[in-house]
Write a protein that holds these residues in place. Structure first.
Motif, PDB file in Angstrom:
ATOM      1  N   THR A 267       0.820  -1.216   0.000  1.00  0.00           N
ATOM      2  CA  THR A 267       0.000   0.000   0.000  1.00  0.00           C
ATOM      3  C   THR A 267       0.850   1.261   0.000  1.00  0.00           C
ATOM      4  O   THR A 267       0.581   2.208  -0.741  1.00  0.00           O
ATOM      5  CB  THR A 267      -0.934   0.001   1.224  1.00  0.00           C
ATOM      6  OG1 THR A 267      -1.791  -1.138   1.158  1.00  0.00           O
ATOM      7  CG2 THR A 267      -1.770   1.264   1.260  1.00  0.00           C
ATOM      8  N   ALA A 268       1.897   1.279   0.813  1.00  0.00           N
ATOM      9  CA  ALA A 268       2.737   2.473   0.905  1.00  0.00           C
ATOM     10  C   ALA A 268       3.451   2.764  -0.407  1.00  0.00           C
ATOM     11  O   ALA A 268       3.794   3.916  -0.688  1.00  0.00           O
ATOM     12  CB  ALA A 268       3.764   2.299   2.016  1.00  0.00           C
ATOM     13  N   GLU A 269       3.692   1.736  -1.211  1.00  0.00           N
ATOM     14  CA  GLU A 269       4.346   1.915  -2.497  1.00  0.00           C
ATOM     15  C   GLU A 269       3.353   2.291  -3.590  1.00  0.00           C
ATOM     16  O   GLU A 269       3.627   3.140  -4.433  1.00  0.00           O
ATOM     17  CB  GLU A 269       5.068   0.618  -2.905  1.00  0.00           C
ATOM     18  CG  GLU A 269       6.117   0.146  -1.916  1.00  0.00           C
ATOM     19  CD  GLU A 269       6.568  -1.274  -2.186  1.00  0.00           C
ATOM     20  OE1 GLU A 269       7.648  -1.637  -1.681  1.00  0.00           O
ATOM     21  OE2 GLU A 269       5.854  -2.032  -2.877  1.00  0.00           O
ATOM     22  N   VAL A 270       2.187   1.650  -3.554  1.00  0.00           N
ATOM     23  CA  VAL A 270       1.187   1.867  -4.592  1.00  0.00           C
ATOM     24  C   VAL A 270       0.438   3.170  -4.376  1.00  0.00           C
ATOM     25  O   VAL A 270       0.141   3.904  -5.319  1.00  0.00           O
ATOM     26  CB  VAL A 270       0.195   0.683  -4.621  1.00  0.00           C
ATOM     27  CG1 VAL A 270      -0.951   0.947  -5.605  1.00  0.00           C
ATOM     28  CG2 VAL A 270       0.929  -0.601  -4.996  1.00  0.00           C
ATOM     29  N   ASN A 271       0.108   3.469  -3.122  1.00  0.00           N
ATOM     30  CA  ASN A 271      -0.678   4.667  -2.779  1.00  0.00           C
ATOM     31  C   ASN A 271       0.013   5.472  -1.690  1.00  0.00           C
ATOM     32  O   ASN A 271      -0.435   5.507  -0.551  1.00  0.00           O
ATOM     33  CB  ASN A 271      -2.084   4.255  -2.300  1.00  0.00           C
ATOM     34  CG  ASN A 271      -2.855   3.487  -3.347  1.00  0.00           C
ATOM     35  OD1 ASN A 271      -3.028   3.948  -4.457  1.00  0.00           O
ATOM     36  ND2 ASN A 271      -3.318   2.290  -2.990  1.00  0.00           N
ATOM     37  N   PRO A 272       1.132   6.138  -2.019  1.00  0.00           N
ATOM     38  CA  PRO A 272       1.878   6.853  -0.977  1.00  0.00           C
ATOM     39  C   PRO A 272       1.090   7.963  -0.313  1.00  0.00           C
ATOM     40  O   PRO A 272       1.349   8.310   0.837  1.00  0.00           O
ATOM     41  CB  PRO A 272       3.089   7.405  -1.739  1.00  0.00           C
ATOM     42  CG  PRO A 272       2.682   7.406  -3.177  1.00  0.00           C
ATOM     43  CD  PRO A 272       1.785   6.215  -3.331  1.00  0.00           C
ATOM     44  N   ARG A 273       0.078   8.506  -0.989  1.00  0.00           N
ATOM     45  CA  ARG A 273      -0.708   9.586  -0.379  1.00  0.00           C
ATOM     46  C   ARG A 273      -1.443   9.106   0.865  1.00  0.00           C
ATOM     47  O   ARG A 273      -1.833   9.897   1.717  1.00  0.00           O
ATOM     48  CB  ARG A 273      -1.722  10.141  -1.376  1.00  0.00           C
ATOM     49  CG  ARG A 273      -2.858   9.186  -1.685  1.00  0.00           C
ATOM     50  CD  ARG A 273      -3.888   9.823  -2.599  1.00  0.00           C
ATOM     51  NE  ARG A 273      -5.000   8.929  -2.848  1.00  0.00           N
ATOM     52  CZ  ARG A 273      -6.037   8.768  -2.048  1.00  0.00           C
ATOM     53  NH1 ARG A 273      -6.083   9.428  -0.904  1.00  0.00           N
ATOM     54  NH2 ARG A 273      -7.018   7.948  -2.355  1.00  0.00           N
ATOM     55  N   GLU A 274      -1.659   7.800   0.959  1.00  0.00           N
ATOM     56  CA  GLU A 274      -2.417   7.269   2.087  1.00  0.00           C
ATOM     57  C   GLU A 274      -1.608   7.219   3.364  1.00  0.00           C
ATOM     58  O   GLU A 274      -2.106   6.827   4.400  1.00  0.00           O
ATOM     59  CB  GLU A 274      -2.933   5.873   1.734  1.00  0.00           C
ATOM     60  CG  GLU A 274      -3.935   5.909   0.592  1.00  0.00           C
ATOM     61  CD  GLU A 274      -4.176   4.552   0.006  1.00  0.00           C
ATOM     62  OE1 GLU A 274      -3.625   3.579   0.529  1.00  0.00           O
ATOM     63  OE2 GLU A 274      -4.926   4.473  -0.975  1.00  0.00           O
ATOM     64  N   ARG A 275      -0.346   7.635   3.289  1.00  0.00           N
ATOM     65  CA  ARG A 275       0.518   7.594   4.459  1.00  0.00           C
ATOM     66  C   ARG A 275       0.640   8.968   5.114  1.00  0.00           C
ATOM     67  O   ARG A 275       1.598   9.243   5.820  1.00  0.00           O
ATOM     68  CB  ARG A 275       1.891   7.047   4.051  1.00  0.00           C
ATOM     69  CG  ARG A 275       1.829   5.574   3.696  1.00  0.00           C
ATOM     70  CD  ARG A 275       3.042   5.103   2.951  1.00  0.00           C
ATOM     71  NE  ARG A 275       4.294   5.261   3.677  1.00  0.00           N
ATOM     72  CZ  ARG A 275       4.742   4.448   4.622  1.00  0.00           C
ATOM     73  NH1 ARG A 275       4.004   3.408   4.986  1.00  0.00           N
ATOM     74  NH2 ARG A 275       5.904   4.645   5.189  1.00  0.00           N
ATOM     75  N   VAL A 276      -0.342   9.825   4.864  1.00  0.00           N
ATOM     76  CA  VAL A 276      -0.338  11.162   5.456  1.00  0.00           C
ATOM     77  C   VAL A 276      -1.113  11.127   6.776  1.00  0.00           C
ATOM     78  O   VAL A 276      -2.283  10.740   6.811  1.00  0.00           O
ATOM     79  CB  VAL A 276      -0.962  12.198   4.504  1.00  0.00           C
ATOM     80  CG1 VAL A 276      -0.955  13.580   5.151  1.00  0.00           C
ATOM     81  CG2 VAL A 276      -0.212  12.222   3.174  1.00  0.00           C
TER      82      VAL A 276
END
Length: 386
Positions: A331-340
């Protein structure tokens, strides 16, 4: 503002990819329950807890929700739901014994579930960078029972692709509860996390459960000896399309040509679900059954704490040649925006891994770089790959 516009406005304000239907799902869940805890509303609506929190704020601003022994509809909220969603009758038709799963833990299996729960207390901590999210011990036992019920265990060669759920141990404990030393022709686990490899090996040795645990990263092709060597596979992969594609491709390569795959995954909106189903078909799988809300997870608020269990049957054998996986996966690689994450004290935003701790646990320990606060929330609308 008309009914449709209000739902759309809330969906846009929360950047909800499910759109107005996601907002309606929250309202429907609260209406049917009368009053509902926020976490339960997230689970019933199949939405991440941070997203449901954001929806709750917007619905409170609109005067539709209030907090009263959990979430409750205001009088205008109830009128809105009955008018906009056409609801007027509340009735729960799900089975009170099994919770809609169609299978229960009873008799000797209660002891198996209790023993698995005790073993899991010794498991290594979750590595969120690998999208690890263990299911509840009862879920692992129920998966093993569902596999047994469908003929996927007895006399079968079983491969588990990634086992942070401890399904391999559950299969052994179910066999023991039935008075058998083993139900299968062998259980093999492929696991990339060396800590979990060690845990599974040690727990299996203590419990006299025969499993073969192989430390291997599935981004590399399967070891040659495992290709086409199994009748049954099971996997609960990273909840990205890339993760599903990779793990299903390895499952297809491991099966002998007419096997089954028990595939645990979250429920997505229609468009990405169609992409996922296309992947299944392209890899030679047909869907035999979908057990909705079968999987319950420990602390997986980003998943709504639940997921579905797919029974996939192999309609054709996979191509023998496998390629290494070079692209993003987790997830952190595919959707980095979700790690905000947003600091609850000062509002400062932190992107995990960008000159900051890599996990939310590490961020909480280090504190906000601006004010030192220890409490964070996911940025509204960053719902995860689910």
């Amino acid at each position: 503002m008309d009914d449709v516009s209000l739902l759309d406005t809330v969906a846009r304000a929360t950047r909800l990819r499910e759109g107005p239907a996601g907002v309606a799902a929250v309202l429907r869940a609260v209406y049917r329950a009368g009053a509902l805890r926020l976490a339960d509303a997230a689970r019933e609506a199949r939405l991440p807890l941070p997203v449901t929190t954001a929806i709750r704020r917007e619905l409170e601003k609109a005067g539709l929700l209030e907090r009263k022994h959990g979430l409750a509809l205001t009088p205008s909220g109830r009128a809105f739901v009955e008018s906009a969603l056409g609801l007027g009758v509340t009735h729960d038709a799900s089975c009170p014994a099994c919770g809609g799963r169609g299978i229960v833990i009873g008799g000797a299996m209660r002891g198996a579930a209790e023993r698995l729960a005790a073993l899991i207390t010794q498991a290594p901590s979750v590595d969120v960078t690998l999208d690890q999210c263990p299911c509840e011990p009862e879920t692992a036992i129920l998966r093993a029972l569902k596999m047994l019920e469908t003929g996927a265990l007895e006399g079968r060669r079983v491969l588990i692709l990634g086992d942070d759920d401890s399904l391999s141990l559950a299969i052994g404990l179910v066999a023991r509860a039935l008075g058998k030393s083993d139900l299968t022709r062998g259980v093999t686990v492929i696991e990339s996390d060396p800590r979990r490899v060690a845990f599974l090996r040690e727990a299996a040795a203590r419990e006299a459960i025969a499993i073969d645990v192989i430390e291997h990263d599935l981004r590399a092709p399967l070891p040659a000896a495992l290709a086409g060597a199994f009748d049954t596979t099971a996997t609960d992969p990273p909840y990205t399309l890339a993760g599903a594609t990779l793990f299903l491709s390895r499952a297809a390569a491991a099966l002998s040509g007419d096997g089954v795959c028990f595939f645990s995954f979250t429920r997505w909106p229609a468009a990405p679900s169609a992409e996922l189903q296309r992947v299944m078909l392209d890899l030679g799988f047909a869907v035999r059954a979908v057990h909705q809300n079968f999987n319950r997870y420990l602390g997986a608020s980003v998943l709504g704490n639940v997921g579905d269990l797919f029974e996939l049957v192999q309609a054709r054998a996979a191509q023998s040649e496998q390629a290494a996986w070079r692209g993003p996966l987790y997830t952190a690689e595919v959707n980095p925006r979700e790690r905000v994450y947003v600091c609850a004290a000062c509002g400062a935003e932190t992107v995990l891994g960008e000159n900051a701790p890599a996990t939310i646990e590490a961020l909480k320990e280090a504190g906000c770089a601006k004010c030192g606060g220890k409490i964070f929330r996911r940025r509204a609308g960053d719902g995860g790959a689910r």
